[in-house]
Design an enzyme around this catalytic site. Sequence first.
Site, PDB file in Angstrom:
ATOM      1  N   ARG A 107      10.022 -18.097  12.253  1.00  0.00           N
ATOM      2  CA  ARG A 107       9.008 -17.024  12.259  1.00  0.00           C
ATOM      3  C   ARG A 107       7.878 -17.239  11.248  1.00  0.00           C
ATOM      4  NH1 ARG A 107      13.452 -13.524  12.710  1.00  0.00           N
ATOM      5  NH2 ARG A 107      13.843 -13.007  14.900  1.00  0.00           N
ATOM      6  N   LYS A 129      -7.505 -20.518  13.936  1.00  0.00           N
ATOM      7  CA  LYS A 129      -7.029 -20.718  15.311  1.00  0.00           C
ATOM      8  C   LYS A 129      -6.093 -21.919  15.353  1.00  0.00           C
ATOM      9  CE  LYS A 129     -11.050 -19.046  17.949  1.00  0.00           C
ATOM     10  NZ  LYS A 129     -12.170 -19.440  18.825  1.00  0.00           N
ATOM     11  N   GLU A 171     -21.350 -30.806  15.255  1.00  0.00           N
ATOM     12  CA  GLU A 171     -21.088 -29.421  14.825  1.00  0.00           C
ATOM     13  C   GLU A 171     -21.904 -29.088  13.575  1.00  0.00           C
ATOM     14  OE1 GLU A 171     -19.417 -27.521  16.795  1.00  0.00           O
ATOM     15  OE2 GLU A 171     -18.063 -28.828  17.920  1.00  0.00           O
ATOM     16  N   LYS A 208     -19.686 -21.083   8.577  1.00  0.00           N
ATOM     17  CA  LYS A 208     -18.705 -20.672   9.594  1.00  0.00           C
ATOM     18  C   LYS A 208     -17.831 -19.552   9.032  1.00  0.00           C
ATOM     19  CE  LYS A 208     -15.357 -21.903  13.047  1.00  0.00           C
ATOM     20  NZ  LYS A 208     -14.422 -22.825  13.675  1.00  0.00           N
ATOM     21  N   GLU A 218     -14.445 -12.328  17.604  1.00  0.00           N
ATOM     22  CA  GLU A 218     -15.489 -12.805  18.523  1.00  0.00           C
ATOM     23  C   GLU A 218     -15.992 -11.705  19.456  1.00  0.00           C
ATOM     24  OE1 GLU A 218     -14.954 -16.906  19.754  1.00  0.00           O
ATOM     25  OE2 GLU A 218     -16.352 -16.608  21.407  1.00  0.00           O
ATOM     26  N   ARG A 222     -19.863 -13.857  16.204  1.00  0.00           N
ATOM     27  CA  ARG A 222     -19.143 -15.140  16.216  1.00  0.00           C
ATOM     28  C   ARG A 222     -19.526 -15.992  17.432  1.00  0.00           C
ATOM     29  NH1 ARG A 222     -12.695 -16.175  14.786  1.00  0.00           N
ATOM     30  NH2 ARG A 222     -12.743 -18.408  15.141  1.00  0.00           N
ATOM     31  N   ASN A 226     -21.002 -20.674  19.678  1.00  0.00           N
ATOM     32  CA  ASN A 226     -20.876 -21.322  20.996  1.00  0.00           C
ATOM     33  C   ASN A 226     -22.163 -21.995  21.448  1.00  0.00           C
ATOM     34  OD1 ASN A 226     -18.211 -20.495  21.314  1.00  0.00           O
ATOM     35  ND2 ASN A 226     -18.844 -18.491  22.079  1.00  0.00           N
ATOM     36  N   HIS A 229     -22.225 -25.120  23.627  1.00  0.00           N
ATOM     37  CA  HIS A 229     -20.875 -25.274  24.173  1.00  0.00           C
ATOM     38  C   HIS A 229     -20.723 -24.819  25.624  1.00  0.00           C
ATOM     39  CE1 HIS A 229     -19.911 -26.254  20.067  1.00  0.00           C
ATOM     40  NE2 HIS A 229     -18.643 -26.466  20.356  1.00  0.00           N
ATOM     41  N   HIS A 233     -19.345 -27.970  27.049  1.00  0.00           N
ATOM     42  CA  HIS A 233     -17.945 -27.938  27.480  1.00  0.00           C
ATOM     43  C   HIS A 233     -17.797 -28.367  28.925  1.00  0.00           C
ATOM     44  CE1 HIS A 233     -15.509 -25.252  24.546  1.00  0.00           C
ATOM     45  NE2 HIS A 233     -15.285 -26.536  24.372  1.00  0.00           N
ATOM     46  N   HIS A 248     -15.948 -34.799  22.124  1.00  0.00           N
ATOM     47  CA  HIS A 248     -16.406 -33.409  22.100  1.00  0.00           C
ATOM     48  C   HIS A 248     -17.839 -33.291  21.565  1.00  0.00           C
ATOM     49  CE1 HIS A 248     -16.262 -29.072  21.755  1.00  0.00           C
ATOM     50  NE2 HIS A 248     -16.606 -29.165  20.481  1.00  0.00           N
TER      51      HIS A 248
HETATM   52  N1  LIG Z   1      -8.801 -24.634  15.506  1.00  0.00           N
HETATM   53  C1  LIG Z   1     -10.103 -24.673  15.691  1.00  0.00           C
HETATM   54  O1  LIG Z   1     -10.846 -23.740  15.374  1.00  0.00           O
HETATM   55  C2  LIG Z   1     -10.708 -25.889  16.300  1.00  0.00           C
HETATM   56  C3  LIG Z   1     -12.111 -26.067  16.276  1.00  0.00           C
HETATM   57  C4  LIG Z   1     -12.624 -27.253  16.803  1.00  0.00           C
HETATM   58  C5  LIG Z   1     -11.785 -28.209  17.331  1.00  0.00           C
HETATM   59  N2  LIG Z   1     -10.429 -28.005  17.340  1.00  0.00           N
HETATM   60  C6  LIG Z   1      -9.511 -29.008  17.899  1.00  0.00           C
HETATM   61  O2  LIG Z   1      -9.641 -30.205  17.151  1.00  0.00           O
HETATM   62  C7  LIG Z   1      -9.212 -31.290  17.962  1.00  0.00           C
HETATM   63  C8  LIG Z   1     -10.133 -32.451  17.742  1.00  0.00           C
HETATM   64  O3  LIG Z   1     -10.058 -32.807  16.392  1.00  0.00           O
HETATM   65  P1  LIG Z   1     -10.618 -34.186  15.824  1.00  0.00           P
HETATM   66  O4  LIG Z   1     -11.954 -34.455  16.412  1.00  0.00           O
HETATM   67  O5  LIG Z   1     -10.453 -34.117  14.375  1.00  0.00           O
HETATM   68  O6  LIG Z   1      -9.679 -35.266  16.524  1.00  0.00           O
HETATM   69  P2  LIG Z   1      -8.247 -35.898  16.124  1.00  0.00           P
HETATM   70  O7  LIG Z   1      -7.451 -34.955  15.326  1.00  0.00           O
HETATM   71  O8  LIG Z   1      -7.674 -36.414  17.391  1.00  0.00           O
HETATM   72  O9  LIG Z   1      -8.659 -37.138  15.217  1.00  0.00           O
HETATM   73  C9  LIG Z   1      -9.403 -38.178  15.774  1.00  0.00           C
HETATM   74  C10 LIG Z   1      -8.790 -39.553  15.479  1.00  0.00           C
HETATM   75  O10 LIG Z   1      -9.100 -39.914  14.147  1.00  0.00           O
HETATM   76  C11 LIG Z   1      -7.901 -40.310  13.452  1.00  0.00           C
HETATM   77  N3  LIG Z   1      -8.133 -39.958  12.072  1.00  0.00           N
HETATM   78  C12 LIG Z   1      -8.133 -38.730  11.522  1.00  0.00           C
HETATM   79  N4  LIG Z   1      -8.561 -38.781  10.260  1.00  0.00           N
HETATM   80  C13 LIG Z   1      -8.812 -40.081   9.983  1.00  0.00           C
HETATM   81  C14 LIG Z   1      -9.312 -40.749   8.837  1.00  0.00           C
HETATM   82  N5  LIG Z   1      -9.688 -40.095   7.747  1.00  0.00           N
HETATM   83  N6  LIG Z   1      -9.430 -42.096   8.902  1.00  0.00           N
HETATM   84  C15 LIG Z   1      -9.123 -42.778  10.041  1.00  0.00           C
HETATM   85  N7  LIG Z   1      -8.679 -42.184  11.162  1.00  0.00           N
HETATM   86  C16 LIG Z   1      -8.538 -40.849  11.135  1.00  0.00           C
HETATM   87  C17 LIG Z   1      -6.806 -39.549  14.143  1.00  0.00           C
HETATM   88  O11 LIG Z   1      -5.569 -40.182  13.961  1.00  0.00           O
HETATM   89  C18 LIG Z   1      -7.274 -39.617  15.596  1.00  0.00           C
HETATM   90  O12 LIG Z   1      -6.926 -40.846  16.150  1.00  0.00           O
HETATM   91  C19 LIG Z   1      -9.199 -30.785  19.401  1.00  0.00           C
HETATM   92  O13 LIG Z   1      -7.865 -30.684  19.822  1.00  0.00           O
HETATM   93  C20 LIG Z   1      -9.840 -29.406  19.306  1.00  0.00           C
HETATM   94  O14 LIG Z   1      -9.301 -28.511  20.243  1.00  0.00           O
HETATM   95  C21 LIG Z   1      -9.891 -26.877  16.825  1.00  0.00           C
HETATM   96 ZN   LIG Z   2     -17.248 -27.599  19.229  1.00  0.00          ZN
END
Ligand SMILES: NC(=O)c1ccc[n+]([C@@H]2O[C@H](COP(=O)([O-])OP(=O)(O)OC[C@H]3O[C@@H](n4cnc5c(N)ncnc54)[C@H](O)[C@@H]3O)[C@@H](O)[C@H]2O)c1
Ligand SMILES: [Zn+2]
Length: 345
Positions: A107, A129, A171, A208, A218, A222, A226, A229, A233, A248
């Site tokens: 939990r 999130k 971003e 942010k 939102e 907020r 977007n 996006h 998207h 992305h």
């Molecule tokens: N929670 C939220 O508010 C929110 C907002 C935006 C995006 N997201 C989510 O984030 C995800 C995308 O995140 P991302 O773009 O960070 O991708 P990711 O987490 O897949 O990382 C990208 C790649 O970089 C590698 N990596 C990470 N840090 C590294 C470093 N310092 N050096 C070398 N390699 C490294 C990882 O192993 C991976 O292969 C999506 O799933 C998306 O839905 C969430």
């Molecule tokens: Zn985005």
Amino acid sequence: MLPKHIIIQSGPAHLQQGFLTSQKYTQVAVLMDEHTQSDCYPLLATALPIHQTIIVPAGEEFKNLDTCTKVWQKLTDLAFDRHSLLIILGGGVLGDLGGFCASTYKRGIDFILIPTTLLSQVDASVGGKLGIDFQHYKNHIGVFQEPVYTLIVSDFLKTLPERELRSGFAEVIKHCLISDKEMWQKVSAKAMEKQSWDELIRHSVSFKYSVIAKDPKERGLRKILNFGHTIGHAVESYLLASVDRIFHGEAIAVGMVTESFIAYEKGLIAQSELDQITAYVLKVFGKVSLPAHDQLMPVIGQDKKNKGGSILMALPKGIGSAIWDIETSEGEIKGSLDYYRSRQI
Ligand SMILES: NC(=O)c1ccc[n+]([C@@H]2O[C@H](COP(=O)([O-])OP(=O)(O)OC[C@H]3O[C@@H](n4cnc5c(N)ncnc54)[C@H](O)[C@@H]3O)[C@@H](O)[C@H]2O)c1
Ligand SMILES: [Zn+2]
């Protein structure tokens, strides 16, 4: 202003030992993927308390229930109780998944986020999130939960592949365009390689956070986050299944140019502002080869932000501010896609 639980360090990564001792955690584990294990963990390992490690495979395709099961299994095998701590060292995928695992294990146990990609530092690390993909639906299962603290260190970006860095930069650009004209001018005067990441991370995270603090659910403000996006998207989703899959941020770059054109058509930004945005975004991201109108329009029509059959967008209102829930016609969207296609780099 940043809240106390978000710490941005420009120097080497270290956890606040005072915080850790005050919490008296029974056990600590560090969750990583194979890339952050080899590239990021060595920068932090000596500054960590005694801990276990949990390694999962890297990539969005592993942001699913199977990976959660592995994490929960490992925590169970290690006999982690409710007073243990999970430290998550990775990008947005690991932050979303690891935070979800921690928030649901027994939990909910405490977790610390240490985002290691630019995207996760400026975007995913703020807002609470958490979640995983389910079947073909992105972020379909999840919860809202804040980490006990978030440690953001730009040093981690040194090993990040350039394409990943660029994806996060989209971003940062978005945050400048919708909130701060001066910062936009500063950023757009320099190539990506010349940017001051510490300053930009602090700017993006503060912005942010201030938006989310005013509108956590939102309901209004907020939604400005977007910008880029709606069309972005749709382009990302459409190309997801193809060999031309794009990141992305690359899709959001398309969204920022096309949606700025719509803002211009609606009289919200000047021609000179549109020209600046288009020129800089295309210089940094290049051009994506877009699918035909009739392939893209149905995907845009499915956007979660739409209401009662109308397409609603967040659009800039002059560089440095934005408005939301702006009704946009199919004709305006098609016009913006034609504008994008006709641009030369
Ligand atoms: N929670 C939220 O508010 C929110 C907002 C935006 C995006 N997201 C989510 O984030 C995800 C995308 O995140 P991302 O773009 O960070 O991708 P990711 O987490 O897949 O990382 C990208 C790649 O970089 C590698 N990596 C990470 N840090 C590294 C470093 N310092 N050096 C070398 N390699 C490294 C990882 O192993 C991976 O292969 C999506 O799933 C998306 O839905 C969430
Ligand atoms: Zn985005």
